[in-house]
Scaffold this active site. Structure first.
Site, mmCIF file in Angstrom:
data_model
loop_
_atom_site.group_PDB
_atom_site.id
_atom_site.type_symbol
_atom_site.label_atom_id
_atom_site.label_comp_id
_atom_site.label_asym_id
_atom_site.label_seq_id
_atom_site.Cartn_x
_atom_site.Cartn_y
_atom_site.Cartn_z
ATOM 1 N N GLU A 85 9.876 -17.831 -2.721
ATOM 2 C CA GLU A 85 9.919 -17.226 -1.669
ATOM 3 C C GLU A 85 8.430 -16.885 -0.619
ATOM 4 O O GLU A 85 8.863 -17.452 0.686
ATOM 5 C CB GLU A 85 11.419 -16.982 -0.875
ATOM 6 C CG GLU A 85 12.322 -17.731 -1.290
ATOM 7 C CD GLU A 85 13.500 -16.726 -1.411
ATOM 8 O OE1 GLU A 85 14.727 -16.580 -0.207
ATOM 9 O OE2 GLU A 85 14.610 -16.280 -2.843
ATOM 10 N N SER A 123 -16.226 1.757 6.980
ATOM 11 C CA SER A 123 -16.197 0.335 5.959
ATOM 12 C C SER A 123 -15.655 0.864 4.079
ATOM 13 O O SER A 123 -15.429 -0.002 3.902
ATOM 14 C CB SER A 123 -16.373 -0.668 6.078
ATOM 15 O OG SER A 123 -17.905 -0.372 6.020
ATOM 16 N N TYR A 140 -25.750 -9.690 14.961
ATOM 17 C CA TYR A 140 -25.136 -9.054 14.066
ATOM 18 C C TYR A 140 -24.223 -8.715 15.149
ATOM 19 O O TYR A 140 -25.112 -7.417 15.899
ATOM 20 C CB TYR A 140 -26.155 -8.717 12.773
ATOM 21 C CG TYR A 140 -24.927 -7.610 11.956
ATOM 22 C CD1 TYR A 140 -23.728 -7.926 11.754
ATOM 23 C CD2 TYR A 140 -24.640 -6.030 12.857
ATOM 24 C CE1 TYR A 140 -22.971 -7.460 10.838
ATOM 25 C CE2 TYR A 140 -23.743 -5.148 12.534
ATOM 26 C CZ TYR A 140 -22.938 -5.900 11.573
ATOM 27 O OH TYR A 140 -22.239 -4.936 10.845
ATOM 28 N N GLN A 171 -17.816 -6.302 10.914
ATOM 29 C CA GLN A 171 -17.530 -5.536 10.133
ATOM 30 C C GLN A 171 -15.628 -6.327 9.657
ATOM 31 O O GLN A 171 -15.289 -5.687 8.315
ATOM 32 C CB GLN A 171 -17.953 -3.945 10.123
ATOM 33 C CG GLN A 171 -17.229 -3.134 9.262
ATOM 34 C CD GLN A 171 -17.765 -1.845 9.565
ATOM 35 O OE1 GLN A 171 -19.588 -1.105 9.468
ATOM 36 N NE2 GLN A 171 -17.000 -0.903 9.656
ATOM 37 N N SER A 200 21.101 -10.547 -7.499
ATOM 38 C CA SER A 200 21.041 -10.075 -6.191
ATOM 39 C C SER A 200 21.806 -8.415 -6.160
ATOM 40 O O SER A 200 23.027 -8.203 -7.496
ATOM 41 C CB SER A 200 21.836 -10.991 -6.064
ATOM 42 O OG SER A 200 23.033 -9.782 -4.533
ATOM 43 N N HIS A 253 13.610 -37.426 6.610
ATOM 44 C CA HIS A 253 13.929 -36.898 7.091
ATOM 45 C C HIS A 253 15.157 -35.908 6.529
ATOM 46 O O HIS A 253 16.653 -36.100 7.099
ATOM 47 C CB HIS A 253 14.840 -37.594 8.133
ATOM 48 C CG HIS A 253 14.054 -38.515 8.602
ATOM 49 N ND1 HIS A 253 13.667 -38.523 10.359
ATOM 50 C CD2 HIS A 253 13.568 -39.972 8.460
ATOM 51 C CE1 HIS A 253 12.884 -39.168 10.207
ATOM 52 N NE2 HIS A 253 12.089 -39.840 9.279
ATOM 53 N N LYS A 286 24.023 -14.107 -8.779
ATOM 54 C CA LYS A 286 23.045 -14.908 -7.697
ATOM 55 C C LYS A 286 21.970 -15.264 -8.469
ATOM 56 O O LYS A 286 21.731 -14.290 -9.712
ATOM 57 C CB LYS A 286 22.719 -14.035 -6.507
ATOM 58 C CG LYS A 286 23.988 -13.950 -5.492
ATOM 59 C CD LYS A 286 23.798 -15.542 -5.050
ATOM 60 C CE LYS A 286 22.512 -16.034 -3.862
ATOM 61 N NZ LYS A 286 22.422 -14.695 -2.264
ATOM 62 N N ASN A 298 17.983 -15.620 -6.852
ATOM 63 C CA ASN A 298 17.521 -16.259 -6.046
ATOM 64 C C ASN A 298 15.982 -15.970 -6.528
ATOM 65 O O ASN A 298 15.220 -15.642 -7.382
ATOM 66 C CB ASN A 298 17.501 -14.597 -5.040
ATOM 67 C CG ASN A 298 18.674 -13.684 -5.121
ATOM 68 O OD1 ASN A 298 19.359 -15.427 -4.937
ATOM 69 N ND2 ASN A 298 18.742 -13.276 -4.761
HETATM 70 N N1 ARG Z 1 -20.231 -2.326 7.249
HETATM 71 C C1 ARG Z 1 -21.669 -3.541 7.877
HETATM 72 C C2 ARG Z 1 -20.398 -4.286 8.032
HETATM 73 O O1 ARG Z 1 -19.886 -5.097 7.423
HETATM 74 C C3 ARG Z 1 -22.472 -3.100 7.437
HETATM 75 C C4 ARG Z 1 -23.273 -3.650 8.498
HETATM 76 C C5 ARG Z 1 -23.761 -2.497 9.510
HETATM 77 N N2 ARG Z 1 -25.047 -2.873 10.087
HETATM 78 C C6 ARG Z 1 -25.668 -1.943 11.042
HETATM 79 N N3 ARG Z 1 -26.852 -2.526 11.881
HETATM 80 N N4 ARG Z 1 -24.534 -1.218 11.252
HETATM 81 O O2 ARG Z 1 -21.227 -5.635 8.346
#
Ligand code: ARG
Length: 481
Positions: free
Chosen positions: A308, A41, A335, A340, A295, A174, A301, A303
């Site tokens: 948007e 991550s 957890y 993650q 455009s 409306h 144009k 825009n």
């Molecule tokens: N990168 C993990 C997350 O965002 C951190 C926690 C990970 N915990 C674990 N027991 N692997 O959730």
């Protein structure tokens, strides 16, 4: 605070781990390179680094104060963490995907820098309460930045409105012209929405600002951690009260994303009106060159792309919320690694939301309002049909009958190609004898608006009151200022 994404993070993920895993003790074999790439991550949670490090510093100082580790070791750890942070902020830190996430990257860099004493930092702590702490700190900062942007946006709407309390335009239902209102009143409808968004941010902030650290992996710690001391240092107002809940709770994120989603709708509706109003058909506004594009084919144009795109971004905010809700639905305590998956959606919504609020403010500030076009659109006396009905009500006629009478008048107008102001008082009397000589006098848009003085009404007097209340919202003492 976003740290620069290292391009190397992704490519390095394909190679097998170079460094030993911090959790490697019970493992004999290495992790498959594809698993590392799949589970890492750090390519996105590295932006948590400054918050993670702040949390770690507070934790280390507390461990020292509580004599769980020697004070000198705590001091070394804090100093080492400062060095790591400095490297990250200078863009001189290579995040290694083999170390999974930001937390282990930081810890491993710390130990590399100060030696085995770095291994004392994780005492009485798990990544589960660590990530919850860092994410809450990050979200709190994001809330504060977004709240400030909202205050600016509301301030800008107030500033424009002060000059437009007498600017008459048709109000619509409306999408049909209905009754005259003022531009100030129309714009302030959005200020009301944004004021609610602001209040909501404050409420989400309160529930975000709770410290989970000290919950361990799921069941706290037997060490004499001083949770209150850590909370105080990090500015958290309270401690989580159940360790199982603390490491698995993502409600604060859902609340933030749902506030973002709702606010995205408000921004989207305002932008839709700017798009509509900037069309030749309406011509109520001219958007600035700075917030429009041309455009590639049609030279004439202009825009309203920014408006948007903001309108379009609202879909993404809603999508992120649904994605997160679905991710947590049905997870057992406490957890689970699924969690993650919260970060990318959370970061994306936070960035999108803040950018949309800031751009809306700038775009609005640069928009020119065309009072003449608005007045022309509001000049149709038919918009004042209700005034005639109210006139008859004041003379004692039940509203339903008054509505009927004026309906007949409107039909006569259509048949005779006239409008309401073309009837003399005498002719009006033929439709209802309660019409007096003063009846045509109510057929004046300015008078009609000016008479709507109830709280929440469009009369300049009422709008002044409304603006005062909004100024009070802006003046409230807030934790983000
Ligand atoms: N990168 C993990 C997350 O965002 C951190 C926690 C990970 N915990 C674990 N027991 N692997 O959730």
């Amino acid at each position: 605070m976003a740290t620069k994404k290292k391009k190397s993070a992704k490519s390095a993920a394909a190679k097998p781990a170079k460094k030993g895993k911090l959790w490697g003790g019970r493992f004999e074999g290495g992790t498959d390179a594809s698993v590392e790439q799949f589970t890492e991550s750090v390519s996105f949670d590295q932006r948590l680094a400054p918050f993670d490090i702040r949390g770690s510093m507070a934790h280390a100082r507390m461990l020292g104060r509580q004599k769980i580790i020697p004070q000198a070791d705590a001091a070394k750890i804090v100093k080492g963490l400062q060095g790591v942070l400095a490297r990250i902020e200078a863009g001189k830190f290579d995040f290694d995907p083999a170390l999974e996430d930001v937390h282990m990257n930081v810890e491993s860099a710390l130990t590399e820098a100060i030696g085995p004493v770095g291994g004392k930092l994780h005492t009485g702590r798990s990544r589960n309460d660590q990530v919850a702490t860092a994410t809450r700190l990050w979200q709190r900062a994001q809330i504060d930045a977004t709240a400030l942007a909202f205050e600016k946006l509301i301030g800008t709407i107030l500033k424009i409105s002060e000059k437009e309390t007498e600017t008459i335009l048709p109000g619509y239902t409306h999408l049909q012209r209905a009754q005259p209102v003022t531009l100030a009143h129309h714009l302030l409808a959005y200020a009301q929405m944004f004021a609610r968004d602001l209040e909501r941010l404050g409420e989400v902030r309160a529930r975000t600002n709770v410290l989970p650290l000290g919950s361990g992996a799921l069941s706290g710690s037997s060490l004499p951690l001083d949770r209150a001391g850590v909370a105080k240092e990090l500015g958290f107002a309270a401690l989580t009260q159940n360790s199982l809940d603390a490491v698995s709770d993502r409600d604060y994120q859902f609340e933030f994303l749902s506030a973002a989603t709702l606010s995205g709708l408000h921004l989207s509706r305002l932008c839709e009106e700017l798009v509509l109003w900037s069309s030749a058909e309406f011509g109520f506004v001219q958007m600035s060159d700075a917030f429009t594009t041309g455009s590639s084919l049609m030279p004439q144009k202009r825009n309203p792309d920014v408006a948007e795109i903001i309108r379009g971004k609202s879909g993404r905010l809603a999508g992120n919320l649904v994605s997160l809700l679905t991710m947590v639905k049905g997870l057992p305590l406490s957890y689970n690694r699924d969690m993650q998956e919260d970060k990318e959606r959370l970061f994306d919504s936070a960035d999108t939301w803040l950018a949309c609020v800031q751009l809306t403010e700038k775009m609005l500030r640069a928009t020119k309002f065309n009072r003449k076009k608005m007045a022309e659109a509001a000049a149709d006396p038919m918009l004042l049909a209700t005034e005639l009905a109210d006139y008859l009500v004041r003379k004692g006629l039940p509203f339903r009958q008054a509505h009927e009478v004026v309906g007949k008048l409107v039909a006569a107008c259509e048949k005779q190609n006239k409008t309401l102001v073309d009837f003399t008082p005498g002719e009006l009397k033929n439709f209802c004898e309660l019409f007096g000589a003063d009846a045509p006098g109510v057929l004046d848009a300015r008078a009609a608006v000016g008479a709507r003085t109830l709280v929440g009404g469009p009369a300049p007097k009422a709008v002044a009151r409304q603006m005062k209340e909004l100024q009070k919202v802006l003046a409230k003492p807030r934790p983000w200022r």
